[in-house]
Design a protein around this motif. Structure first.
Motif, PDB file in Angstrom:
ATOM      1  N   LEU A   1     -22.462  -9.475  82.270  1.00  0.00           N
ATOM      2  CA  LEU A   1     -21.334  -8.850  81.577  1.00  0.00           C
ATOM      3  C   LEU A   1     -20.750  -9.868  80.610  1.00  0.00           C
ATOM      4  O   LEU A   1     -20.975 -11.063  80.744  1.00  0.00           O
ATOM      5  N   TRP A   2     -19.984  -9.373  79.647  1.00  0.00           N
ATOM      6  CA  TRP A   2     -19.343 -10.261  78.672  1.00  0.00           C
ATOM      7  C   TRP A   2     -17.934 -10.564  79.149  1.00  0.00           C
ATOM      8  O   TRP A   2     -17.071  -9.674  79.178  1.00  0.00           O
ATOM      9  N   PRO A   3     -17.681 -11.806  79.525  1.00  0.00           N
ATOM     10  CA  PRO A   3     -16.441 -12.114  80.253  1.00  0.00           C
ATOM     11  C   PRO A   3     -15.164 -11.977  79.430  1.00  0.00           C
ATOM     12  O   PRO A   3     -14.095 -11.804  79.993  1.00  0.00           O
ATOM     13  N   HIS A   4     -15.273 -12.025  78.090  1.00  0.00           N
ATOM     14  CA  HIS A   4     -14.050 -11.955  77.291  1.00  0.00           C
ATOM     15  C   HIS A   4     -13.602 -10.522  77.066  1.00  0.00           C
ATOM     16  O   HIS A   4     -12.525 -10.289  76.518  1.00  0.00           O
TER      17      HIS A   4
END
Ligand SMILES: Nc1ncnc2c1ncn2[C@@H]1O[C@H](COP(=O)(O)OP(=O)(O)OP(=O)(O)O)[C@@H](O)[C@H]1O
Ligand SMILES: [Mg+2]
Lengths: 255, 221
Positions: free
Chosen positions: A101-104
């Motif tokens: 997943l893209w943490p930001h």
């Protein structure tokens, strides 16, 4: 006319640094079929899956998704441009062992990002579609949370929703439950089981024997880059043709 | 009139200097960040031949005192027929110099970003520029916010060098007042106050980024 396979792999070979990791792999997956890929560590399972959406570039062989060639242009055999490749890839959804997943971005935006910036959906349409798929995997309430605050099982369900939201024809899973604590495996497998009963075409690399037995239509066993067994689960788990598979299954029982 | 009253009477000179410093700083900060990002994007691009010259440019900038670059652009280049105003030369020098630093800061963080995230983006059909802008760059900014803030403060301080190429920024204002009225102490104390103010505002901005980052689990900066 026989039904065209959703995924067809022919003569696929791939080496890393001169070592052959896949050799002449053939596989056909029909629409709605679930194929489990088993094999010991290093046998080439991930590489096979990653070749299907061209995250790895095969050395030889051809892969078609719904008859459409991926990676190389059909006529010229030249590599596709990034754009052409991206277009074929939209037919394939991929779920990784480590979620990626893209943490930001929060959960909702992890799902809408590609809808908006790849598929060009209006934001409101993207949100609506994303929420529908988050709901499907039971993660709608967490839409505003950030990945760092989720459990592994929740992350993986979001990753599945993210892939599904692109409405691919085929879903590829690379050991989706291997990074999870044992008590979290069930929630992810149950989502995947639902998908299979809804008719999704899925190719799944897994070590979950029960899941492979109960959910798949075909079980494929890879050994040193060669498919040494490809059969229906009843046959695979009860009377496999190869001695190697028998030993593999014995080992699994002991563990 | 006391020295402070003299300064108060010529406050317009300070305001003008402050305005100029702030303008030069803002323009240079934005442009050098963009340049740094563009350098990083180009270096990991599809053309490996671009990589070496860009690398050389970045290292060349980093091994150079900023003052020399400003001198070169304003006093040196006219002798080869390239003439710029003091502002143009100053901003260009700031942007090239600090752009190289920004590229280096971003690159340091870039190499530790997990490749899985990119694969997920590629598998979803992202183009390279879109992936860079939406997936990679925002994370690099959040991760490097501390170092980035430092670099911005260094940029701010480097604007003071532009006094020597006749830009009328804050330091130039203090300089002229101090030599007109012979009150260097007070004049320079006032500009120190101005620089501190801008720096404190910057720190606030970075702190704000920090809160965004912490909510998302970026605590390592
Ligand atoms: N990018 C790469 N560069 C070099 N070698 C690689 C690369 N990717 C995989 N390999 C090698 O190819 C072989 C097959 O790897 P692969 O990841 O496909 O195995 P796997 O069956 O998925 O194993 P596991 O169950 O551990 O995930 C391994 O020997 C691995 O070391
Ligand atoms: Mg693997």
């Amino acid at each position: 006319m026989p039904e065209q396979p959703e995924v067809s792999i022919r003569n696929l070979s791939k080496s890393f640094d001169g070592i052959e990791v896949l050799r002449d792999v053939d596989l056909e997956v029909k629409s709605g079929e679930v194929v489990s890929i088993l094999g010991s560590s290093g046998s080439g399972k991930s590489t096979l899956l990653r070749c299907i959406n061209w995250l790895e570039t095969p050395d030889r062989g051809e892969i078609r998704i719904n008859g459409e060639r991926i990676g190389l242009q059909d006529k010229t055999q030249k590599p596709m441009s990034r754009r052409e490749l991206a277009k074929v890839r939209t037919q394939l959804g991929m779920v990784f062992q480590s979620f990626n997943l893209w943490p930001h971005l929060n959960v909702l935006r992890n799902v809408t990002e590609a809808l908006i910036y790849v598929q060009g959906l209006k934001k409101s349409d993207a949100v609506e579609r994303a929420m529908a798929f988050l709901h499907k995997v039971g993660m709608a309430e967490k839409a505003a949370s950030y990945p760092a605050t989720l459990s592994g099982g929740q992350k993986q369900r979001v990753a599945i929703a993210r892939a599904l939201a692109m409405q691919p024809k085929v879903m590829l899973f690379d050991e989706p439950t291997s990074a999870l604590d044992p008590e979290l495996v069930g929630e992810v497998l149950s989502v995947m089981k639902d998908l299979s009963s809804e008719g999704y075409t899925m190719i799944i690399v897994t070590h979950e024997m029960d899941f492979a037995r109960n959910v798949s239509d075909q079980v494929v066993f890879l050994e040193k880059g060669i498919i040494i067994e490809k059969s229906a689960p009843e046959i695979f788990f009860h009377s496999p043709r190869s001695e190697r598979v028998r030993r593999f299954l014995e080992l699994d029982k002991v563990v | 009139m006391s020295n402070w009253e003299i300064l108060w009477a010529s406050r317009d000179v300070f305001w003008q200097g402050f305005g100029n410093t702030l303008t030069i700083f803002s323009i240079s900060a934005v442009l050098s960040f963009l340049l740094g990002s563009l350098l990083l994007f180009s270096m990991e691009g599809v053309r490996p031949r671009l990589k070496i010259p860009l690398r050389i440019f970045i290292d060349a900038m980093r091994m150079l005192p900023f003052l020399i670059l400003a001198y070169l652009f304003y006093y040196g280049l006219p002798s080869v027929g390239i003439r710029m105003t003091a502002w143009q030369a100053g901003v260009l020098a700031l942007v090239l110099y600090h752009g190289a630093y920004f590229a280096e800061i971003l690159r340091g963080s870039r190499i530790t970003l997990s490749s899985g995230q990119e694969e997920a983006a590629i598998a979803q059909g992202f183009s390279r520029p879109t992936m860079f802008l939406r997936i990679i760059l925002p994370q690099l900014v959040l991760r490097t916010r501390g170092v980035m803030g430092n670099q911005l403060i260094i940029l701010l301080k480097d604007t003071a060098f532009l006094v020597i190429i006749t830009v009328r920024e804050l330091t130039a204002a203090a300089n002229s007042l101090s030599s007109t009225y012979f009150i260097p102490m007070e004049a320079f104390i006032v500009v120190i106050g101005f620089y501190w103010m801008i720096s404190l505002a910057l720190e606030q901005g970075i702190r704000f980024l920090g809160r965004i980052g912490e909510k998302r689990g970026f605590n390592n900066a």
